[in-house]
Design an enzyme around this catalytic site. Sequence first.
Site, PDB file in Angstrom:
ATOM      1  N   ASP A 245     -33.026  15.073  63.907  1.00 43.37           N
ATOM      2  CA  ASP A 245     -33.369  16.385  64.459  1.00 43.37           C
ATOM      3  C   ASP A 245     -33.917  16.289  65.875  1.00 43.37           C
ATOM      4  O   ASP A 245     -34.713  15.390  66.191  1.00 43.37           O
ATOM      5  CB  ASP A 245     -34.411  17.046  63.543  1.00 43.37           C
ATOM      6  N   GLU A 320     -28.398  15.342  66.225  1.00 42.42           N
ATOM      7  CA  GLU A 320     -28.367  16.720  66.713  1.00 42.42           C
ATOM      8  C   GLU A 320     -28.452  16.666  68.234  1.00 42.42           C
ATOM      9  O   GLU A 320     -29.511  16.390  68.787  1.00 42.42           O
ATOM     10  CB  GLU A 320     -29.533  17.538  66.155  1.00 42.42           C
TER      11      GLU A 320
END
Length: 604
Positions: A245, A320
């Site tokens: 993330d 990501e």
Amino acid sequence: MPSLLKIVGIAFGAIALVGVVVGSITWAILASQGPTPPELVPLDWWEHTVIYQIYPRSFKDSDGDGIGDIKGIITQLDHFVDAGVGAIWMSPVFVSPMVDFGYDISDFYNIQEEYGTMADFEELVEKAHQLGIKIILDYVPNHASTESEYFKKSVAREPGYENHFVWANPIIDPNNASNRLVPSNWISQFGGTVWEWNEARQQYYLHQFAIEQADFNFREPAVKEEMLNIMRFWFEKGADGYRLDAIPHLFEADPNDYGGQYPDEPLTGNPFLTPNQAGYTTQEHTRDQIELYDVVYEWRGFADKWTNDNNAETRILLAEAYANVTMTMLYYGNERDRIGAHFPFNFDFINSLSSNSNARDFVYIIKRWLTYMPQGKVANWVFGNHDQKRMPSRFRPNMVDGLNSLNMMLPGVAITYQGEEIGMRDGYVSWEDTVDVAACNQGNPDNYLQFSRDPARTPYQWDRSTSAGFSTNTSTWLPVSQDYLEINLQAQKEATRSHFKMYKSMTRLRKEPALSHGSYHIQSLSENTFALVRYLLTHDTYALVFNVGETSDTVDLSTVQFLEEPLTVYASSVHSNRVVDDTVPRGSVTLQAGEALVLRASPM
């Protein structure tokens, strides 16, 4: 007598003639047998799978508290088998104060109580693996909750934790020595300054997201080591990989490169943003710093070593990466001596395409990724996630089957956000029901939907019962979308034709050699319609013909390369007049607005 040269020439000519005859005979024999089928090299489990993103809070509630949980996921594992899913990626289920609903982790080693227990997680892993489904966890290395022990110890300057986070002294106002100024003009992703004053430590700390999400200091060796400890812990618990993330934010500009102070960022000049909104500054000092790639490469080395040391199946890392295409491709590796993530998420269908895009836009965006992608790497395709408007709401509801088909037919990994398989749309969430920190920080009753991610996070619509079958409770953490009576899984299972049945037919198709191992060809046939062909020698060829426009369109399929007659319908979108096994001419064909046809053609 003929000369020696003439004799030699005659001899060589005779040999050549024999060679031609023998070669012709050999070729004739081979031709009569047909082309030699190519050997299909086995793929690693992840290279052509379908990954399904679960937002656990909204997937399935097992205990009636209105919040989805791990046991709820366990009860629905058969859905993934039925849908043809190979791996599920769960948004964070770790201990958290839930300011950002799990992305503000206070304990990286335990499960959030409202989601369940460690025993529940272990049961999920065991049962999923028994069904052949992999488990991918959301790994959040950029920041931790200000309620974490890491942060509390850093505030207290405990040995070993003093520099765990990014701390900075205030700038003294030259016009007022008692006035404290923030270290730079950087703007948080959720609005306002990235700097928050900590009275106990008498310094500012950096938070690129919510105030309660303090950024780790990745220039501190102890932080890097702890990140590996967390990875190791969940690998040992059975995790098959991680979605990494907020990776672009791991590093920010080093003040040592700027005379000991954090540099201000230039303004973008966007007239529609206020000084407190993300995008008001360029973010050139707060994201995509070159140092972050070395960390990703180190993590890949760690994951590969753990896999080898434990004689385990491949553990994957998915980054990501919201960045330009050049910087995004660096996540794969540096093409010299460093290997990176198994792939960075491809957000081009989110960032670069919309309901206004034409067929040429689609073709260009697809070719761009496949052109820039390093040799030998695996592509992936993302049409939605928990941070973006749902796929049918960004495009058009009549494009659902075409978009899902495109996702499944492109080479590489297909990624589905929960609800896309049944065409779920954004739900309506009033200002009073809004809980997303991004909307609460930047919005007001008049404009909050501009910032809110809640509409894409409303509960999954299983059936027509109470709360769409998500919960037995009529009160859920976010309201159920009002269209659940029309759009739900049970209804689509019962219908003769539905988005879900189309989705299942496409995940089955992915097992065909032309899709798993074949080549691709894509071309626009008009402004509104394009064709994607997947082909492999001696195997059936498949083509998607998709009208992305708002009006019907007549195109000529004879111009599509690598298609051989006869052409029959393998699958068609729910509003199409054509059905399975219909014959389609390799000539003029008219498609309705949004219509998608998946055609089967004879082997090449």
